[in-house]
Design a protein around this motif. Sequence first.
Motif, PDB file in Angstrom:
ATOM      1  N   MET A  88       0.841  -1.186   0.000  1.00  0.00           N
ATOM      2  CA  MET A  88       0.000   0.000   0.000  1.00  0.00           C
ATOM      3  C   MET A  88       0.887   1.252   0.000  1.00  0.00           C
ATOM      4  O   MET A  88       1.778   1.403   0.825  1.00  0.00           O
ATOM      5  CB  MET A  88      -0.890  -0.017   1.239  1.00  0.00           C
ATOM      6  N   ALA A  89       0.639   2.136  -0.933  1.00  0.00           N
ATOM      7  CA  ALA A  89       1.453   3.340  -1.080  1.00  0.00           C
ATOM      8  C   ALA A  89       1.133   4.350   0.018  1.00  0.00           C
ATOM      9  O   ALA A  89       0.021   4.414   0.519  1.00  0.00           O
ATOM     10  CB  ALA A  89       1.198   3.966  -2.444  1.00  0.00           C
ATOM     11  N   THR A  90       2.130   5.123   0.362  1.00  0.00           N
ATOM     12  CA  THR A  90       1.926   6.199   1.338  1.00  0.00           C
ATOM     13  C   THR A  90       1.319   7.405   0.637  1.00  0.00           C
ATOM     14  O   THR A  90       1.321   7.491  -0.608  1.00  0.00           O
ATOM     15  CB  THR A  90       3.265   6.614   1.970  1.00  0.00           C
ATOM     16  N   ILE A  91       0.830   8.349   1.417  1.00  0.00           N
ATOM     17  CA  ILE A  91       0.295   9.585   0.844  1.00  0.00           C
ATOM     18  C   ILE A  91       1.388  10.281   0.034  1.00  0.00           C
ATOM     19  O   ILE A  91       1.135  10.743  -1.077  1.00  0.00           O
ATOM     20  CB  ILE A  91      -0.279  10.495   1.950  1.00  0.00           C
ATOM     21  N   LYS A  92       2.594  10.310   0.569  1.00  0.00           N
ATOM     22  CA  LYS A  92       3.707  10.949  -0.143  1.00  0.00           C
ATOM     23  C   LYS A  92       3.936  10.290  -1.494  1.00  0.00           C
ATOM     24  O   LYS A  92       4.068  10.979  -2.515  1.00  0.00           O
ATOM     25  CB  LYS A  92       4.981  10.885   0.701  1.00  0.00           C
ATOM     26  N   GLU A  93       3.977   8.968  -1.526  1.00  0.00           N
ATOM     27  CA  GLU A  93       4.184   8.251  -2.787  1.00  0.00           C
ATOM     28  C   GLU A  93       3.047   8.531  -3.768  1.00  0.00           C
ATOM     29  O   GLU A  93       3.284   8.712  -4.968  1.00  0.00           O
ATOM     30  CB  GLU A  93       4.296   6.748  -2.530  1.00  0.00           C
ATOM     31  N   ASP A  94       1.825   8.558  -3.259  1.00  0.00           N
ATOM     32  CA  ASP A  94       0.674   8.834  -4.126  1.00  0.00           C
ATOM     33  C   ASP A  94       0.723  10.252  -4.685  1.00  0.00           C
ATOM     34  O   ASP A  94       0.420  10.471  -5.859  1.00  0.00           O
ATOM     35  CB  ASP A  94      -0.639   8.615  -3.370  1.00  0.00           C
ATOM     36  N   VAL A  95       1.091  11.228  -3.849  1.00  0.00           N
ATOM     37  CA  VAL A  95       1.190  12.618  -4.317  1.00  0.00           C
ATOM     38  C   VAL A  95       2.261  12.729  -5.393  1.00  0.00           C
ATOM     39  O   VAL A  95       2.040  13.353  -6.439  1.00  0.00           O
ATOM     40  CB  VAL A  95       1.470  13.581  -3.136  1.00  0.00           C
ATOM     41  N   ILE A  96       3.405  12.119  -5.174  1.00  0.00           N
ATOM     42  CA  ILE A  96       4.485  12.142  -6.177  1.00  0.00           C
ATOM     43  C   ILE A  96       4.000  11.521  -7.481  1.00  0.00           C
ATOM     44  O   ILE A  96       4.250  12.052  -8.572  1.00  0.00           O
ATOM     45  CB  ILE A  96       5.737  11.419  -5.640  1.00  0.00           C
ATOM     46  N   ASP A 102       8.979  14.251 -12.071  1.00  0.00           N
ATOM     47  CA  ASP A 102       9.248  13.496 -10.847  1.00  0.00           C
ATOM     48  C   ASP A 102       9.781  14.474  -9.804  1.00  0.00           C
ATOM     49  O   ASP A 102      10.887  14.985  -9.944  1.00  0.00           O
ATOM     50  CB  ASP A 102      10.267  12.393 -11.111  1.00  0.00           C
ATOM     51  N   ILE A 103       8.979  14.723  -8.753  1.00  0.00           N
ATOM     52  CA  ILE A 103       9.384  15.698  -7.739  1.00  0.00           C
ATOM     53  C   ILE A 103       9.994  15.032  -6.506  1.00  0.00           C
ATOM     54  O   ILE A 103      10.242  15.690  -5.502  1.00  0.00           O
ATOM     55  CB  ILE A 103       8.215  16.604  -7.313  1.00  0.00           C
ATOM     56  N   ILE A 161       2.134  19.911   0.147  1.00  0.00           N
ATOM     57  CA  ILE A 161       0.977  19.209  -0.417  1.00  0.00           C
ATOM     58  C   ILE A 161       0.708  17.943   0.381  1.00  0.00           C
ATOM     59  O   ILE A 161      -0.440  17.671   0.747  1.00  0.00           O
ATOM     60  CB  ILE A 161       1.201  18.906  -1.920  1.00  0.00           C
ATOM     61  N   VAL A 162       1.741  17.188   0.666  1.00  0.00           N
ATOM     62  CA  VAL A 162       1.592  15.954   1.450  1.00  0.00           C
ATOM     63  C   VAL A 162       1.028  16.293   2.831  1.00  0.00           C
ATOM     64  O   VAL A 162       0.068  15.646   3.309  1.00  0.00           O
ATOM     65  CB  VAL A 162       2.929  15.195   1.572  1.00  0.00           C
ATOM     66  N   ALA A 163       1.583  17.302   3.483  1.00  0.00           N
ATOM     67  CA  ALA A 163       1.107  17.687   4.825  1.00  0.00           C
ATOM     68  C   ALA A 163      -0.345  18.140   4.774  1.00  0.00           C
ATOM     69  O   ALA A 163      -1.138  17.801   5.656  1.00  0.00           O
ATOM     70  CB  ALA A 163       1.992  18.797   5.391  1.00  0.00           C
ATOM     71  N   GLY A 164      -0.711  18.873   3.741  1.00  0.00           N
ATOM     72  CA  GLY A 164      -2.093  19.331   3.591  1.00  0.00           C
ATOM     73  C   GLY A 164      -3.061  18.177   3.401  1.00  0.00           C
ATOM     74  O   GLY A 164      -4.137  18.142   4.017  1.00  0.00           O
TER      75      GLY A 164
END
Length: 80
Positions: free
Chosen positions: A1-9, A19-20, A70-73
Motif C-alpha cells: 500500500m502506497a503512502t500519501i507521499k508516494e501517491d502525491v508524487i 518526478d518531484i 501538499i503531502v502535509a495538507g
Amino acid sequence: MATIKEDVIEIIDDLFMEDISDMMDEDLFDAGVLDSMGTVELVIELENKFDIKIPVSDMGRDDWNTGDKIVAGVEALKHA
C-alpha cells in the motif's frame, strides 16, 4: 500500500510529467511544475484519490507550493 507521499508524487508525475521526489521542498511554481491551471487539475486529482475536499481558502500559492506542503495538507485533511 502506497503512502500519501508516494501517491502525491505519482499524481504530480502523471499530471505534469515531472518526478518531484528529489525536490519535495522546492517551490513547484518557481520550478515550472505548477501554474494556476495545473493547481486546479492537482486539486481535483487529490480530492478524488484521497476522498477529501480541499477548501479554496487553503489553496494559497504559499500554502501548497512544495511537495512536502501538499503531502502535509492532504494528511491534515485526511485526519480532520
